[in-house]
Design an enzyme around this catalytic site. Structure first.
Site, PDB file in Angstrom:
ATOM      1  N   ASP A   1       0.824  -1.214   0.000  1.00 36.84           N
ATOM      2  CA  ASP A   1       0.000   0.000   0.000  1.00 36.84           C
ATOM      3  C   ASP A   1       0.860   1.267   0.000  1.00 36.84           C
ATOM      4  O   ASP A   1       1.980   1.268   0.504  1.00 36.84           O
ATOM      5  CB  ASP A   1      -0.928  -0.022   1.226  1.00 36.84           C
ATOM      6  CG  ASP A   1      -2.077   0.949   1.077  1.00 36.84           C
ATOM      7  OD1 ASP A   1      -2.387   1.346  -0.069  1.00 36.84           O
ATOM      8  OD2 ASP A   1      -2.678   1.318   2.103  1.00 36.84           O
TER       9      ASP A   1
ATOM     10  N   HIS B   1       2.728   3.138  -8.917  1.00 40.94           N
ATOM     11  CA  HIS B   1       2.623   1.697  -9.203  1.00 40.94           C
ATOM     12  C   HIS B   1       3.873   1.228  -9.964  1.00 40.94           C
ATOM     13  O   HIS B   1       4.419   0.171  -9.675  1.00 40.94           O
ATOM     14  CB  HIS B   1       1.356   1.393  -9.999  1.00 40.94           C
ATOM     15  CG  HIS B   1       0.087   1.767  -9.286  1.00 40.94           C
ATOM     16  ND1 HIS B   1      -0.132   1.451  -7.963  1.00 40.94           N
ATOM     17  CD2 HIS B   1      -1.025   2.443  -9.687  1.00 40.94           C
ATOM     18  CE1 HIS B   1      -1.316   1.918  -7.603  1.00 40.94           C
ATOM     19  NE2 HIS B   1      -1.878   2.521  -8.616  1.00 40.94           N
TER      20      HIS B   1
ATOM     21  N   LEU C   1      10.757 -20.760  -4.348  1.00 37.85           N
ATOM     22  CA  LEU C   1       9.689 -19.914  -3.806  1.00 37.85           C
ATOM     23  C   LEU C   1       8.409 -20.002  -4.656  1.00 37.85           C
ATOM     24  O   LEU C   1       8.473 -19.954  -5.880  1.00 37.85           O
ATOM     25  CB  LEU C   1      10.195 -18.457  -3.820  1.00 37.85           C
ATOM     26  CG  LEU C   1       9.173 -17.376  -3.467  1.00 37.85           C
ATOM     27  CD1 LEU C   1       8.861 -17.400  -1.970  1.00 37.85           C
ATOM     28  CD2 LEU C   1       9.688 -15.990  -3.868  1.00 37.85           C
TER      29      LEU C   1
END
Ligand code: FPP
Length: 247
Positions: free
Chosen positions: A16, A33, A127
């Site tokens: 955020d 972004h 991962l």
């Protein structure tokens, strides 16, 4: 120093503060972004290096569809660009890409890129990087409930068979363990409809002074360090936890 024997198995992140970070620079929200991608890259690389098994990023929520059209389109274009540019390196690093959410709602191009990348990396054993896209925790719980109700109706299972394990298998996160550590940047202290079931006993870390585009490996280390210094009691007493640790 981090204790390599006590790493969180599953880290989830609410990325955020992109919009506010951009505003601070006098730029459009989409600029934030774009700058968030470096933070994504650094987070993924650091998790892979540390040997974290699961990383789940809140990339686009069901509610985010309500943002201005220009911003939504910008994020979708950024998604396509990022997958194209980053996936070859992810693949080299043995990362398995997955997604959770209503991906049929994504623009066709974004969906295609995503599915291709998922397919390309599906055999990787390092991962597991999951992008939550058009995702919300309530949506996921309703999906699971519908699937289970169908199975009961069809006589495949009985109502008595419904338990936590069975329910969890019907969630979008499937085989992933529950979240151990949830990090939220940007200063807000809320969950925003993210992984509602999976965070039941997660340790929550809110990074108040860090907007997502500013998030770097040292912030991740800081969060993991803080996680390692908490006592996870899972509803038990401190004495019980200490007793099992020393047994
Ligand atoms: C929240 O900041 C961020 C988002 C809704 C989008 C997150 C997307 C990215 C970091 C880029 C795409 C990522 C990948 C993995 C391809 P906000 O816009 O709510 O910030 P604000 O609270 O300051 O307004």
């Amino acid at each position: 120093m981090l204790d390599k024997s006590n790493l969180p198995r599953h880290i989830a992140v609410i990325m955020d503060g992109n919009g506010r970070w951009a505003k601070k620079q006098g730029a459009m929200r989409i600029f934030g972004h774009h700058h968030g991608i470096r933070s994504v890259r650094e987070t993924v690389e650091t998790c892979a290096e540390l040997g974290i098994q699961y990383l789940t990023l809140y990339t686009f929520s069901t509610e985010n569809w309500g943002r201005p059209k220009l911003e939504v389109e910008g994020i979708m274009q950024l998604l396509v660009k990022t997958i194209r540019e980053e996936v070859p390196q992810l693949h080299k690093n043995n990362v398995r890409l997955k997604s959770i959410g209503e991906i049929n709602d994504l623009p066709k191009k974004a969906r295609r890129e995503l599915l291709e990348a998922i397919d390309m990396t599906k055999e990787n054993t390092g991962l597991t990087l999951t992008l939550a896209l058009s995702y919300s925790g309530k949506w996921e719980i309703i999906q699971a409930t519908k699937q289970i109700a169908e199975q009961v109706k069809a006589g495949v299972i009985n109502v008595e068979d419904v338990n936590e394990q069975l329910f969890a298998k019907h969630l979008a996160t499937e085989e992933a363990p529950d979240v151990d550590l949830l990090i939220r940047t940007g200063g807000d202290h809320r969950i925003s409809n993210y992984l509602l079931w999976q965070i039941a006993y997660a340790e929550l870390i809110f990074m108040d002074d860090v907007f997502w585009p500013e998030f770097r490996a040292n912030h991740l280390y800081e969060a993991i360090y803080s996680y390692q210094n908490r006592e996870r009691r899972f509803g038990k007493t401190s004495e019980q936890v200490v007793a099992t640790q020393t047994a």
